[in-house]
Design a protein around this motif. Structure first.
Motif, PDB file in Angstrom:
ATOM      1  N   LEU A   1       0.844  -1.141   0.075  1.00  0.00           N
ATOM      2  CA  LEU A   1       0.089   0.049  -0.019  1.00  0.00           C
ATOM      3  C   LEU A   1       0.769   1.251   0.030  1.00  0.00           C
ATOM      4  O   LEU A   1       1.822   1.346   0.454  1.00  0.00           O
ATOM      5  CB  LEU A   1      -0.979   0.003   1.244  1.00  0.00           C
ATOM      6  CG  LEU A   1      -1.848  -1.113   1.289  1.00  0.00           C
ATOM      7  CD1 LEU A   1      -2.545  -0.928   2.773  1.00  0.00           C
ATOM      8  CD2 LEU A   1      -2.649  -1.385   0.318  1.00  0.00           C
ATOM      9  N   LYS A   2       0.190   2.300  -0.518  1.00  0.00           N
ATOM     10  CA  LYS A   2       0.866   3.529  -0.501  1.00  0.00           C
ATOM     11  C   LYS A   2       0.171   4.424   0.514  1.00  0.00           C
ATOM     12  O   LYS A   2      -0.805   3.912   1.091  1.00  0.00           O
ATOM     13  CB  LYS A   2       0.731   4.322  -1.883  1.00  0.00           C
ATOM     14  CG  LYS A   2       1.537   3.596  -2.946  1.00  0.00           C
ATOM     15  CD  LYS A   2       1.156   4.503  -4.309  1.00  0.00           C
ATOM     16  CE  LYS A   2       1.999   3.808  -5.651  1.00  0.00           C
ATOM     17  NZ  LYS A   2       1.614   4.548  -6.825  1.00  0.00           N
ATOM     18  N   LYS A   3       0.608   5.684   0.616  1.00  0.00           N
ATOM     19  CA  LYS A   3      -0.272   6.585   1.784  1.00  0.00           C
ATOM     20  C   LYS A   3      -1.572   6.573   1.330  1.00  0.00           C
ATOM     21  O   LYS A   3      -1.867   6.833   0.053  1.00  0.00           O
ATOM     22  CB  LYS A   3       0.503   7.881   1.642  1.00  0.00           C
ATOM     23  CG  LYS A   3       1.944   7.917   2.270  1.00  0.00           C
ATOM     24  CD  LYS A   3       2.428   9.324   2.399  1.00  0.00           C
ATOM     25  CE  LYS A   3       3.901   9.538   2.945  1.00  0.00           C
ATOM     26  NZ  LYS A   3       4.512  10.480   3.088  1.00  0.00           N
ATOM     27  N   GLY A   4      -2.301   6.630   2.257  1.00  0.00           N
ATOM     28  CA  GLY A   4      -3.757   6.709   2.180  1.00  0.00           C
ATOM     29  C   GLY A   4      -4.494   5.465   1.693  1.00  0.00           C
ATOM     30  O   GLY A   4      -5.543   5.391   1.290  1.00  0.00           O
ATOM     31  N   GLY A   5      -3.726   4.313   1.729  1.00  0.00           N
ATOM     32  CA  GLY A   5      -4.392   3.180   1.618  1.00  0.00           C
ATOM     33  C   GLY A   5      -4.465   2.620   0.156  1.00  0.00           C
ATOM     34  O   GLY A   5      -5.060   1.674  -0.190  1.00  0.00           O
TER      35      GLY A   5
ATOM     36  N   ASN B   1      -0.433  -0.385  -4.137  1.00  0.00           N
ATOM     37  CA  ASN B   1       0.927  -0.089  -5.009  1.00  0.00           C
ATOM     38  C   ASN B   1       0.960  -1.372  -5.882  1.00  0.00           C
ATOM     39  O   ASN B   1       1.368  -2.430  -5.659  1.00  0.00           O
ATOM     40  CB  ASN B   1       2.042  -0.146  -3.855  1.00  0.00           C
ATOM     41  CG  ASN B   1       3.363   0.339  -4.636  1.00  0.00           C
ATOM     42  OD1 ASN B   1       3.557  -0.122  -5.722  1.00  0.00           O
ATOM     43  ND2 ASN B   1       4.272   0.953  -3.880  1.00  0.00           N
TER      44      ASN B   1
END
Length: 285
Positions: free
Chosen positions: A241-245, A248
């Motif tokens: 996951l990236k920031k904010g869910g 990726n």
């Protein structure tokens, strides 16, 4: 997708093999049992004319056994070429392939038999050689192009075996073959787009191996309708996951490809004899 990955040492190897092939008695052509056609370099056909050649479908422990059997039948019936499937890490199976080859060579018992091992990168040539020698004498790894120079090893029963660098051809076409080679790990990861390869692999798994897919990823409540959904669900479950869910996709794609290559999803074949026959018929039409 057209892949061009032809390091300088591969051209050197082609020239080396052209000279060396005349000095050996037979050839073990090592193929990946999961992709017997895609892992067959057309260059080998050109230089092996007049030599006894055995197609060795290695890594059969990772391939769909039903498809492997069909491939062996295909080579015997369609190409009139002997073929055998093995797991190169098993010494007995490696010797079974070597002895099959040696027993079909006419020779004077006083001289050594010379057998050359050929194949594209990452088919397990060096692994087979280590099994035959009973010790680690050749570098092995999970990345292509580990072996860079021809290596000769003397075995029992007056046999010399030559391990050679894996060689591809300059431009890999058609597109389907390029995807298969990339998904299997035969091409350096620096030359491929993980997202594209993962979408190809996901499509193959959904269409041909849905049961294995559901078994490997129990978080899938139903079979995903398309490749993107599958990759996103794997990413969510594996914490890619990236920031904010946000999923990726790059890391999710890498996860799927790594598990596929390692056999964690199950015994899978990337291509079948029917695929090859279909492609040949399409070309004719």
């Amino acid at each position: 997708m057209t892949i061009q990955w032809f390091p300088g040492h591969m051209l050197e190897t082609q020239n080396l093999l052209k000279k060396a092939i005349s000095k050996v008695d037979a050839v073990l052509e090592i193929l990946d049992a999961r992709l017997p056609d895609a892992s067959a370099n057309p260059f080998v056909n050109k230089i092996c004319k007049g030599k006894f050649r055995l197609k060795v479908l290695n890594k059969d422990d990772l391939a769909d056994p039903e498809q492997t059997k069909l491939w062996l039948d295909y080579f015997e019936a369609k190409e009139k070429t002997p073929a055998i499937s093995i797991c190169g890490t098993h010494k007995f199976q490696a010797y079974e392939a070597l002895n099959y080859c040696v027993n079909r060579i006419d020779r004077n018992r006083a001289r050594k038999i010379k057998v050359m091992v050929l194949g594209i990168p990452n088919t397990g040539k060096s692994t087979i050689l280590n099994s035959l020698a009973g010790k680690k004498i050749a570098k092995i790894g999970n990345v292509p192009a580990i072996t860079r120079h021809q290596q000769r090893t003397s075995l029992k029963n007056n046999i010399d075996i030559y391990d050679t660098p894996g060689i591809l051809w300059p431009v890999i076409e058609p597109e389907q073959k390029a995807y298969i080679l990339a998904a299997s790990g035969a091409i350096s990861d620096t030359a491929i787009d993980y997202n594209s390869i993962a979408f190809f692999a996901a499509n193959l798994l959904i269409k041909r191996y849905p049961e294995l897919l559901m078994q490997r990823y129990p978080f899938l409540e139903t079979l995903p309708k398309n490749e993107l959904i599958l990759i996103e669900k794997i990413g969510s479950a594996r914490g890619c996951l990236k920031k904010g869910g946000i999923i990726n996709l790059q890391k999710s794609s890498e996860t799927l490809i790594r598990e596929l290559r390692a056999g964690k999803i199950g015994k899978i074949s990337f291509e079948t004899p029917k695929d090859l026959e279909y492609d040949n018929n399409t070309k004719k039409n």
